[in-house]
Design a protein around this motif. Structure first.
Motif, short mmCIF file in Angstrom:
data_model
loop_
_atom_site.label_atom_id
_atom_site.label_comp_id
_atom_site.label_asym_id
_atom_site.label_seq_id
_atom_site.Cartn_x
_atom_site.Cartn_y
_atom_site.Cartn_z
N PHE A 1 0.79 -1.30 -0.10
CA PHE A 1 -0.07 0.11 -0.02
C PHE A 1 0.77 1.10 -0.06
N GLY B 1 -11.68 -10.38 6.10
CA GLY B 1 -11.81 -9.03 5.72
C GLY B 1 -11.33 -8.90 4.49
N CYS C 1 -12.37 -9.30 -2.34
CA CYS C 1 -11.67 -8.14 -2.74
C CYS C 1 -11.20 -8.40 -4.04
N GLY D 1 -3.32 -10.23 0.65
CA GLY D 1 -3.62 -10.18 1.97
C GLY D 1 -2.61 -9.26 2.85
N ARG E 1 -6.67 -8.25 7.33
CA ARG E 1 -6.19 -7.69 6.46
C ARG E 1 -5.09 -7.06 6.57
N ALA F 1 -10.02 -0.92 3.35
CA ALA F 1 -11.09 -1.63 3.08
C ALA F 1 -10.85 -2.65 1.89
S1 SF4 Z 1 -5.42 -6.48 2.28
FE1 SF4 Z 1 -6.87 -5.05 1.48
S2 SF4 Z 1 -6.63 -4.86 -0.72
FE2 SF4 Z 1 -5.45 -6.54 0.04
S3 SF4 Z 1 -6.78 -8.33 -0.36
FE3 SF4 Z 1 -7.08 -7.69 1.60
S4 SF4 Z 1 -8.90 -6.32 1.71
FE4 SF4 Z 1 -7.87 -6.27 -0.51
#
Ligand code: SF4
Length: 316
Positions: free
Chosen positions: A204, A278, A282, A290, A306, A312
């Protein structure tokens, strides 16, 4: 052994010294022999490595065994005095944390440290593990990279193996920190830093800094704990990575290759192969997988699994 798992880690971080304990020369030699015999490709020596009296023979052993070696330094005068004896093939990183106090970056100190290394004919890269509330300082650090023509900047995975207490989670950046940085980048932009080699462990954070890396990401394929990554603490305990504080065993009594075959290691990889709570549904899961699982397993207390920097699930 499932065919898609490695039989030894490729990259190891190794904390050489702790205040109360450090290994003997013979013990270092034994662990280094295991690393080279297992074909470990890259070893990062951390936690005041130059203060260990056996650092020079250790470096020689790792280098002659085919490892790429990096050293993480604080830039203290005592370290600088030892630089001359460090082989030039060893990469040097200055830990920016030594210049960060109470959420403020001492820019003059960091610039001075870089200048001192250069006066000693060494060209260090920077390394930083931001804590909660510190991420905005990243823009100041990038400005220093630009103005001082720093060649490399590394933002590795967060180290929690030596302190696995859940309470340490408040020290780690979270998705609100990332959002704050995103707003700052949106308003002020990123500096131009031609030639900077940027290495960002977290997906991220990397996505925010992507314009600086030319879209290239050297290190991903999901969480590499207990597969491509491993970590050794100052007592010789082997961990899945520095973000996963669950020892796999003791390298002074067990062999690295054997520890990499144990049921405990395979169970960790089994956990990593599961879709985290979570992340279900996605749309980014195929590229993110993850995120960092160790930090989440030991430092997240809201039931979600996550990545700590993910706010999110995403939809296309
Ligand atoms: S960490 Fe966030 S972007 Fe990565 S798979 Fe999980 S929900 Fe999706």
């Amino acid at each position: 052994m499932p065919v898609d798992l490695l039989d030894a880690p490729l990259r190891i971080s190794w904390d050489l010294c702790a205040t109360e304990k450090q290994l003997s020369s013979a013990q270092l030699r034994s662990i280094a022999q295991q690393l080279t015999a297992a074909g470990v490709f890259y070893v990062s020596l951390e936690n005041n490595p130059l203060t260990h009296p056996a650092i020079k023979p250790l470096l020689e052993q790792l280098l002659s065994g085919g490892c790429q070696v990096a050293i993480v330094l604080n830039g203290e005068p005592a370290e600088l005095a030892l630089l001359e004896s460090i082989p030039r093939s060893v990469s040097l990183f200055v830990d920016c944390a030594a210049a960060v106090h109470a959420g403020q970056l001492d820019q003059a100190r960091l610039r001075q440290t870089v200048a001192r290394f250069r006066a000693a004919q060494r060209d260090p890269a920077l390394l930083w593990l931001p804590r909660h509330g510190e991420l905005p300082l990243l823009l100041d650090l990038l400005d220093i990279c630009a103005s001082e023509a720093v060649r490399g900047f590394k933002l590795p995975n967060q180290k929690i193996s030596v302190n696995s207490e859940q309470t340490s989670s408040f020290l780690l950046p979270d998705c609100n920190d990332l959002e704050q940085l995103a707003v700052l980048i949106e308003s002020s932009g990123l500096p131009e830093i031609p030639g900077l080699q940027l290495e960002v462990h977290d997906l991220f954070l990397w996505q925010l800094l992507q314009p600086l890396s030319g879209g290239k990401r050297s290190e991903y394929g999901g969480c590499q704990a207990a597969d491509g990554l491993g970590h050794i603490d100052a007592t010789g305990l082997l961990y899945p990575c520095s973000s996963w504080p669950e020892p796999l065993g003791q390298l002074l009594t067990d062999n690295l290759l054997d520890l990499w075959q144990t049921a405990r290691r395979l169970e960790i990889r089994r956990q990593i192969s599961q879709v985290p709570v979570g992340c279900e549904g996605c749309s980014d899961y195929p590229i993110c997988l993850g995120g960092c699982r160790g930090l989440v397993k030991f430092c997240r207390d809201d039931g979600l699994k996550r990545d700590l920097l993910c706010s999110a699930r995403r939809t296309v």
